[in-house]
Design a protein around this motif. Structure first.
Motif: not given
Ligand SMILES: [Zn+2]
Length: 409
Positions: A65-69
């Motif tokens: 999972y993209d942590p920035y998203k």
């Protein structure tokens, strides 16, 4: 096909950890070396090069999972991790019981690591409320020692607000401030609740007794990591698999629960170097036998030892992990199981905190391309077949079991 993903928190090190090199180099790890020989190794930037990961953002990234998203803050993972039921109307915080002196200054951020009667203090805080916004619901729950979580539920709340935990001593509890209208409202409520908790806890018999016994009273609550519930797809939606989490630290349990893993408690699992990690391994295989596709197992001791600048403790814990892998090796059905192992970040002994450097990673099981590496440490893994990649450990592992959806036609 089944998958076991094991993360040793803060596993990675630096050459100066000991006079003989990194803790992973010095530790005797016959099983990890054997698994490296049978599998493929490499290095992994937990998020991407040059980013110092928190454990929560690193784990999101490792699960693909993209942590920035998706990352909203640690509060929601801490609260979910200690068993609070959350929804998207909640703003959650990680809290500490703390000690305030007669001048209203913070003198201990952990209330002397209070070890008993926290349940009575939690009960006394059951009626926390906002006078200004009476419809808002407040919940507080303690976990281990001074730790706990606070959740504010209601309409039009925000999570862009400053903490009431200043990470400093000899100053009063700072007022929280919001950076937008919704977060201003939330900060107002947090300040109100913090004052209320302060009054209730100051008068509480548990604290009066602590003072009489010469202990630090737990007479305030400090809050940080404000976070709304993230809008994040579950692991089942993302990969079409079911999963369980075996961990002791609330933060890790929380990240896993928020993406839909089932939390399985294990006797003797403490999240310290003393933890009964063989029991964790046994429970992991039970979960696979119970029908789960994936078990995520988290070991915390490596990071604790690193934060304490204790190379000896880290080496001993790595050796304990190696013995646990020996049990895995004897008991896993290797014809249908993939095992991946890595750190979630590097925590060097001298620095004692997370750094951006990559961590060694190992994948064993059917279809895994072999390489010529037969040792598992920061140096040997440079030469491994997995090369250097960014996060994504779970999808990288799931590829070998044909569990990934295709991107494109
Ligand atoms: Zn970590």
């Amino acid at each position: 096909m089944k998958t076991i993903m094991v993360i040793a928190d803060g596993l990675g090190g630096r050459p100066g950890d000991t006079e003989q090199g990194t803790c992973l180099e010095v530790a005797r790890t016959p099983t990890l070396d054997k698994l490296a020989e049978r599998g493929s190794v490499g290095l992994m930037n937990p998020i991407k090069p040059g980013i110092r990961p928190g454990s929560d953002t690193a784990h999101l990234s490792l699960f693909g999972y993209d942590p920035y998203k998706y990352y909203t803050g640690r509060g929601v993972f801490e609260a979910a991790g200690i068993g609070m039921e959350l929804s998207d109307s909640d703003v959650s915080f990680r809290t500490n019981f703390a000690t305030i002196d007669t001048n209203e200054n913070i003198v201990d951020r952990r209330a002397g690591r209070i070890a008993s009667h926290q349940g009575e203090l939690e009960d006394a805080l059951a009626d926390l409320h906002s006078e200004k916004y009476p419809k808002v619901k407040i919940r507080f729950k303690h976990s281990t020692e001074h730790r706990g979580a606070l959740s504010i539920s209601g309409k039009e709340l925000g999570d862009d607000l400053s903490p009431t935990d200043p990470h400093e001593l000899e100053i009063p509890i700072p007022e929280s401030r919001g950076r937008d209208k919704e977060s201003e409202k939330t900060a107002d409520i947090l300040n109100e609740v913090t004052k209320q908790a302060r009054e209730i806890l100051e008068e509480h018999p548990v604290n009066q007794k602590r003072v009489e016994e010469g202990k630090l009273p737990a007479n305030a609550i400090l809050s940080r990591g404000a976070a709304k519930y993230p809008d994040i797809p579950s692991i089942e939606e993302t990969y079409g698999i079911t999963a369980s989490v075996i961990a002791a630290g609330a933060l890790y349990i929380g990240v896993a629960k928020v993406i839909g893993m089932e939390y399985i408690p294990v006797e003797g699992a403490t999240g310290t170097v003393e933890s009964n990690i063989i029991n964790k391994a046994k429970t992991a295989l039970e979960e696979l036998n119970r029908g789960k596709d994936l078990v995520f197992v988290h070991f915390k001791g490596t990071d604790n030892a690193s934060h304490d600048h204790n190379a000896k403790a880290k080496i001993e814990f790595i050796e304990k992990i190696d013995q646990t892998f020996a049990w895995f090796d004897d008991n896993i059905d290797w014809s249908e199981t993939h095992l991946s192992f890595a750190g979630d970040h590097t925590t060097p002994i001298q620095y004692g905190d997370h750094v951006a450097e990559p961590v060694p990673v190992l994948i064993v099981g059917p279809n895994v391309k072999l390489d010529t590496v037969n040792e598992f440490n920061e140096y040997s893994c440079v030469k491994g077949g997995l090369k250097v990649f960014n996060g994504q450990l779970l999808p990288v592992t799931l590829s070998y079991s044909n569990k990934l959806k295709k991107f494109g036609a």
